[in-house]
Design a protein around this motif. Structure first.
Motif, mmCIF file in Angstrom:
data_model
loop_
_atom_site.group_PDB
_atom_site.id
_atom_site.type_symbol
_atom_site.label_atom_id
_atom_site.label_comp_id
_atom_site.label_asym_id
_atom_site.label_seq_id
_atom_site.Cartn_x
_atom_site.Cartn_y
_atom_site.Cartn_z
ATOM 1 N N TRP A 83 0.839 -1.203 0.000
ATOM 2 C CA TRP A 83 0.000 0.000 0.000
ATOM 3 C C TRP A 83 0.875 1.256 0.000
ATOM 4 O O TRP A 83 2.011 1.246 0.458
ATOM 5 N N ASP A 84 0.327 2.319 -0.544
ATOM 6 C CA ASP A 84 0.974 3.624 -0.531
ATOM 7 C C ASP A 84 0.863 4.166 0.893
ATOM 8 O O ASP A 84 -0.241 4.317 1.428
ATOM 9 N N THR A 85 1.987 4.462 1.512
ATOM 10 C CA THR A 85 1.968 4.893 2.910
ATOM 11 C C THR A 85 1.340 6.272 3.097
ATOM 12 O O THR A 85 0.979 6.643 4.215
ATOM 13 N N GLU A 86 1.198 7.043 2.020
ATOM 14 C CA GLU A 86 0.611 8.383 2.124
ATOM 15 C C GLU A 86 -0.916 8.343 2.122
ATOM 16 O O GLU A 86 -1.569 9.069 2.862
ATOM 17 N N ARG A 95 -1.022 -0.758 -3.941
ATOM 18 C CA ARG A 95 -0.043 -0.671 -5.020
ATOM 19 C C ARG A 95 -0.283 -1.773 -6.058
ATOM 20 O O ARG A 95 -0.762 -2.871 -5.732
ATOM 21 N N ASN A 138 2.047 9.090 -12.552
ATOM 22 C CA ASN A 138 1.446 8.876 -11.241
ATOM 23 C C ASN A 138 0.396 9.955 -10.964
ATOM 24 O O ASN A 138 0.684 11.147 -11.046
ATOM 25 N N SER A 158 -2.119 11.566 -8.206
ATOM 26 C CA SER A 158 -2.576 11.687 -6.826
ATOM 27 C C SER A 158 -4.097 11.641 -6.814
ATOM 28 O O SER A 158 -4.755 11.809 -7.852
ATOM 29 N N ALA A 192 -1.203 4.573 -6.722
ATOM 30 C CA ALA A 192 -0.286 4.582 -5.582
ATOM 31 C C ALA A 192 1.100 4.983 -6.063
ATOM 32 O O ALA A 192 1.517 4.614 -7.169
ATOM 33 N N THR A 193 1.823 5.736 -5.245
ATOM 34 C CA THR A 193 3.198 6.071 -5.621
ATOM 35 C C THR A 193 4.059 4.817 -5.534
ATOM 36 O O THR A 193 3.896 4.003 -4.621
ATOM 37 N N GLY A 246 6.915 2.234 -4.653
ATOM 38 C CA GLY A 246 7.826 2.087 -3.523
ATOM 39 C C GLY A 246 9.183 1.577 -3.949
ATOM 40 O O GLY A 246 10.157 1.654 -3.202
#
Length: 445
Positions: A291-294, A299, A314, A316, A329-330, A332
């Protein structure tokens, strides 16, 4: 510190969510146990172990948000941190770009945990340092380095039913070796999730060999050269470029992928046909959280560059809604396709060129072309007729990774590059590139 289990983080996140009176609530429970050892001048200087556990709570009333953290886990403390976050949210101004918490996500587990890495103890760290120190003493060299290992957990949840839990391990080792007179320098970096993939002796030997070979460096005239760039030499350069794969930056004309009039270069062939770069949280060499932590978006594999073409940007949550497309998702991690060729084979296939161990002190010159400037260091060598002929003095370079990836002649076998120096966990190959622009000499080793 006790690494919390999935059941324990689920209990904590459920309790936090039950205390919330806000329109929405997001909670993260995380903890880490990080060990380290540092050595310099052939002796250990510091060693330590740091534990940390905390809870972060973010709540929203409409478009007003507040966040609070705490490191206590009893019900009274959990309710206190929720109330603090709610008080802050009521005081906060409305966020014009506020986006609601994501709906329930499917998180496919990635292999981010290694029992052997989690079991690293002071003896393991001391032995890692000892390999480098003892070998350097035998060769009349001076070693300095830093080894870190980590065992972390993360549990995430929100009021829309999202929940995820995963444990991670990592290790990172850097070592600089100098000759006693300071005329030669070598360097090595190794990163891994699994300690079974780390060989302290092999790493130290690489730095030692480069230090011994880099003595009595000769000056080579600045200019454009065919270069063989080891992965550590390109990791930061690629990082600067990959930050430009952002849809909002591109649409607002702030990225090298922007076109006049608000269009983007999505779909354009900007790089050599051999260039394929993607993100994949399930890659066994550089696994990351699913998962995207933000924003907790799940992901997925994302092909950023495919056969030299810009394949994806990407988005947002805010920009995706504005443009009417799904949010992403950004990444990782970053993975670049390569071959089975070693760096030695790339050297053997080079008539004349320069081998670069590492680049550093990198700064942006022109964001629109991603023109960067920086210096080589810790082992730069002249290649002639397939062999390293002699060490050469370091250069300052002015080069764009966009141009670099358009001038590829050969690609080698990808290796893991991670740690604090790079923006992503990376799996990238050594590359042979033509016309790399060295602009001046540097007397530093």
């Amino acid at each position: 510190m006790t690494i919390l289990t999935q059941e324990q983080t689920k209990h904590i996140t459920d309790r936090v969510l039950s205390f919330s009176k806000a329109d929405e609530c997001i909670v993260t429970v995380s903890g880490s146990r990080n060990g380290n050892i540092r050595f310099a001048r052939n002796q250990v200087s510091t060693a330590g172990l740091a534990d940390d556990t905390n809870i972060s709570v973010t709540v929203a009333f409409g478009k007003r948000q507040g966040t609070a953290t705490i490191n206590e886990f009893d019900d009274k403390s959990l309710e206190k941190v929720v109330r603090r976050a709610e008080d802050l949210a009521r005081l906060a101004p409305e966020n014009p770009e506020f986006m609601p918490a994501v709906s329930k996500q499917e998180y496919k587990a990635s292999q981010t945990f290694s029992a052997k890495t989690a079991a690293i103890d002071p003896d393991f760290r001391a032995q890692t340092a000892a390999y480098a120190i003892e070998a350097c003493k035998k060769n009349k060299l001076v070693a300095a380095g830093f080894f870190t290992d980590g065992n972390q957990f993360s549990g995430v949840a929100n009021s829309n039913g999202v929940y995820g839990h995963q444990q991670q391990t990592s290790l990172d080792f850097t070592c600089t070796v100098r000759t006693e007179d300071g005329r030669g320098s070598g360097w090595v970096k190794r990163s891994a999730t699994d300690a079974n993939r780390f060989d302290a002796r092999e790493a130290a030997d690489v730095a030692i060999e480069k230090a011994l070979r880099s003595v009595d460096a000769k000056a080579l005239e600045p200019g454009r050269y065919t270069v063989i760039l080891e992965p550590a030499a390109t990791s930061e350069l690629l990082g600067y470029m990959l930050f430009g794969f952002d849809a909002r930056q591109t649409d607002e004309g702030r990225s090298f992928l922007s076109k006049k009039g608000g269009a983007s270069r999505l779909g354009d062939k900007l790089f050599d046909q051999q260039v394929n770069i993607w993100a994949d949280p399930w890659n066994p060499d550089v696994p990351v959280l699913p998962w995207d932590t933000e924003n907790l978006i799940a992901r997925k594999r994302m092909d950023l560059i495919k056969d030299g073409k810009v394949n994806a940007l990407n988005y947002s949550q805010y920009w995706a809604k504005k443009k009417g497309v799904p949010a992403t998702a950004t990444p990782g991690n970053i993975i670049m396709a390569g071959t089975d060729k070693s760096t030695a084979e790339l050297i053997a296939n080079t008539k004349k060129g320069v081998l670069v161990t590492r680049t550093w002190y990198i700064r942006m010159v022109d964001p629109q072309s991603v023109l960067l400037t920086g210096l080589t260091r810790d082992g730069t060598f002249y290649i002639e007729n397939g062999k390293i002929k002699y060490p050469i003095k370091n250069f300052r370079f002015n080069e764009s990774p966009v141009t670099m990836l358009n001038n590829i002649e050969e690609i080698g076998k990808p290796v893991v590059i991670g740690g604090d120096e790079v923006p992503f966990q990376m799996l990238i190959p050594p590359m042979k590139v033509r016309d790399f622009n060295f602009t001046s000499l540097s007397d530093a080793v």
